[in-house]
Design a protein around this motif. Structure first.
Motif, PDB file in Angstrom:
ATOM      1  N   TYR A 128      61.398 164.059 101.512  1.00  0.00           N
ATOM      2  CA  TYR A 128      61.628 165.187 102.400  1.00  0.00           C
ATOM      3  C   TYR A 128      61.257 164.789 103.819  1.00  0.00           C
ATOM      4  CZ  TYR A 128      62.542 168.598  98.773  1.00  0.00           C
ATOM      5  OH  TYR A 128      63.108 169.292  97.745  1.00  0.00           O
TER       6      TYR A 128
ATOM      7  N   LYS B 130      67.755 168.192  93.633  1.00  0.00           N
ATOM      8  CA  LYS B 130      67.890 168.678  94.998  1.00  0.00           C
ATOM      9  C   LYS B 130      69.147 168.102  95.611  1.00  0.00           C
ATOM     10  CE  LYS B 130      63.248 167.752  94.445  1.00  0.00           C
ATOM     11  NZ  LYS B 130      63.313 166.854  93.323  1.00  0.00           N
TER      12      LYS B 130
ATOM     13  N   PHE C 283      65.966 167.204 102.220  1.00  0.00           N
ATOM     14  CA  PHE C 283      65.849 166.200 101.160  1.00  0.00           C
ATOM     15  C   PHE C 283      66.839 165.064 101.397  1.00  0.00           C
ATOM     16  CE2 PHE C 283      67.230 164.551  97.001  1.00  0.00           C
ATOM     17  CZ  PHE C 283      66.013 164.098  96.521  1.00  0.00           C
TER      18      PHE C 283
END
Length: 62
Positions: A19, A5, A24
């Motif tokens: 998160y 991510k 993220f």
């Protein structure tokens, strides 16, 4: 790469992190944020980057 991510702080692709809403934050940046004092130069950078959490431009991607 599966499970990778993009961190909203450093903007690098990482596997481990957290998160906040749909944003993220990689583990490394989270550690830096927690250790940064409000009088340090990096503090305002983190504030600016964390401001992206409320941005309409920030879209969650799996």
């Amino acid at each position: 790469m599966t499970g990778v991510k993009k961190c909203i702080i450093c903007e690098n692709e990482k596997r481990q992190g957290y998160y906040i809403l749909s944003s993220f934050i990689c583990k490394e940046c989270e550690e830096k944020i927690v250790q940064t004092e409000t009088n340090e130069q990096a503090y305002m950078f983190f504030v600016k980057q964390l401001g992206k959490i409320n941005s309409k431009q920030n879209i969650y991607h799996s």
